[in-house]
Design a protein around this motif. Sequence first.
Motif, PDB file in Angstrom:
ATOM      1  N   GLN A 162      41.538 198.122  18.123  1.00  0.00           N
ATOM      2  CA  GLN A 162      40.792 198.984  17.300  1.00  0.00           C
ATOM      3  C   GLN A 162      40.383 200.168  17.846  1.00  0.00           C
ATOM      4  O   GLN A 162      40.311 201.357  17.218  1.00  0.00           O
ATOM      5  CB  GLN A 162      39.481 198.269  17.145  1.00  0.00           C
ATOM      6  N   GLU A 163      40.259 200.183  19.009  1.00  0.00           N
ATOM      7  CA  GLU A 163      39.977 201.480  19.887  1.00  0.00           C
ATOM      8  C   GLU A 163      41.101 202.369  19.982  1.00  0.00           C
ATOM      9  O   GLU A 163      40.839 203.716  19.807  1.00  0.00           O
ATOM     10  CB  GLU A 163      39.486 200.974  21.282  1.00  0.00           C
ATOM     11  N   HIS A 164      42.321 201.966  20.000  1.00  0.00           N
ATOM     12  CA  HIS A 164      43.461 202.716  19.987  1.00  0.00           C
ATOM     13  C   HIS A 164      43.726 203.506  18.766  1.00  0.00           C
ATOM     14  O   HIS A 164      43.947 204.677  18.624  1.00  0.00           O
ATOM     15  CB  HIS A 164      44.678 201.861  20.570  1.00  0.00           C
ATOM     16  N   PHE A 171      45.004 204.487  11.523  1.00  0.00           N
ATOM     17  CA  PHE A 171      46.085 203.417  11.579  1.00  0.00           C
ATOM     18  C   PHE A 171      47.333 204.225  11.398  1.00  0.00           C
ATOM     19  O   PHE A 171      48.401 203.907  12.074  1.00  0.00           O
ATOM     20  CB  PHE A 171      45.823 202.381  10.394  1.00  0.00           C
ATOM     21  N   ARG A 172      47.633 205.032  10.633  1.00  0.00           N
ATOM     22  CA  ARG A 172      49.117 205.909  10.270  1.00  0.00           C
ATOM     23  C   ARG A 172      49.276 206.622  11.545  1.00  0.00           C
ATOM     24  O   ARG A 172      50.570 206.469  12.007  1.00  0.00           O
ATOM     25  CB  ARG A 172      48.804 206.731   9.236  1.00  0.00           C
ATOM     26  N   SER A 182      54.202 203.801  21.383  1.00  0.00           N
ATOM     27  CA  SER A 182      54.441 202.793  22.250  1.00  0.00           C
ATOM     28  C   SER A 182      53.398 201.945  22.746  1.00  0.00           C
ATOM     29  O   SER A 182      53.424 200.703  23.032  1.00  0.00           O
ATOM     30  CB  SER A 182      54.986 203.581  23.625  1.00  0.00           C
ATOM     31  N   ASN A 183      52.221 202.264  22.824  1.00  0.00           N
ATOM     32  CA  ASN A 183      50.791 201.851  22.964  1.00  0.00           C
ATOM     33  C   ASN A 183      50.542 200.735  22.174  1.00  0.00           C
ATOM     34  O   ASN A 183      50.136 199.715  22.126  1.00  0.00           O
ATOM     35  CB  ASN A 183      49.821 202.932  23.075  1.00  0.00           C
ATOM     36  N   THR A 184      50.810 201.231  20.676  1.00  0.00           N
ATOM     37  CA  THR A 184      50.556 200.467  19.657  1.00  0.00           C
ATOM     38  C   THR A 184      51.549 199.276  19.820  1.00  0.00           C
ATOM     39  O   THR A 184      50.965 198.022  19.551  1.00  0.00           O
ATOM     40  CB  THR A 184      50.700 201.010  18.130  1.00  0.00           C
ATOM     41  N   LEU A 185      52.726 199.324  19.929  1.00  0.00           N
ATOM     42  CA  LEU A 185      53.657 198.056  19.999  1.00  0.00           C
ATOM     43  C   LEU A 185      53.428 197.312  21.099  1.00  0.00           C
ATOM     44  O   LEU A 185      53.294 196.104  21.085  1.00  0.00           O
ATOM     45  CB  LEU A 185      55.048 198.483  20.019  1.00  0.00           C
ATOM     46  N   GLY A 186      52.897 197.898  22.463  1.00  0.00           N
ATOM     47  CA  GLY A 186      52.541 197.194  23.317  1.00  0.00           C
ATOM     48  C   GLY A 186      51.330 196.165  23.176  1.00  0.00           C
ATOM     49  O   GLY A 186      51.116 195.268  23.616  1.00  0.00           O
ATOM     50  N   ILE A 187      50.392 196.842  22.306  1.00  0.00           N
ATOM     51  CA  ILE A 187      49.047 196.100  22.204  1.00  0.00           C
ATOM     52  C   ILE A 187      49.187 194.956  21.280  1.00  0.00           C
ATOM     53  O   ILE A 187      48.899 193.847  21.316  1.00  0.00           O
ATOM     54  CB  ILE A 187      47.923 197.045  21.619  1.00  0.00           C
TER      55      ILE A 187
END
Length: 203
Positions: A162-164, A171-172, A182-187
């Motif tokens: 949510q914070e990211h 979201f897009r 990279s951060n989104t996939l990691g989360i």
Amino acid sequence: MGQMSHLRMRTDRSENTELISNDVKDLANAFRNLANHSIKLASFGFGTSFLEWIASFAAIYLLILDRTNWKTNILTALLIPYIFLSLPSLLFSFFRGDVGKWIAFIAVVLRLFFPHRFPNWLELPGALILLIVAAPTFFSSTIRNSWVGLVICLAIASYLLQEHIRASGGFRNAFTKANGVSNTLGIIVLFVYPVWALVLEIL
């Protein structure tokens, strides 16, 4: 009279043979079911253990990315309890033993007496080792090995996502910006282990 006794003996033998045959079939079915259930349980256990490793490495990966992409310390600080709760038992026991105690001791000495030689990027890993070494059994065993720990991991992953997304501007953007994907996939990977383990707890 003799013929009747002979017929009765043959009937008894056939009934006994049929009973033995049925018992053998029942044993074979029971063994087959036991084997199937054992294979399923083993596969579930392997899957959970494998996902523990994936989740822990994903959290460590995000911790490394912090110095290049993330700007808020609260996000990376939440990765420490996540790693604490999801770290595989093999690694957790290793760091909770003498090795972890020595690492924690050296980290504390450097931080107290040689602060200039203690880099900032070691603060969170050092805090993780201290947490593993000093945590009471209630947290290191009871919470870690129960559904409570899984719920905490899931809550941390949800908050981080949510914070990211908010920090990325939507979201897009979280899935399109070069420094955000990279951060989104990691989360997202952080969700896999607690969700899978919670499903197994329910089943």
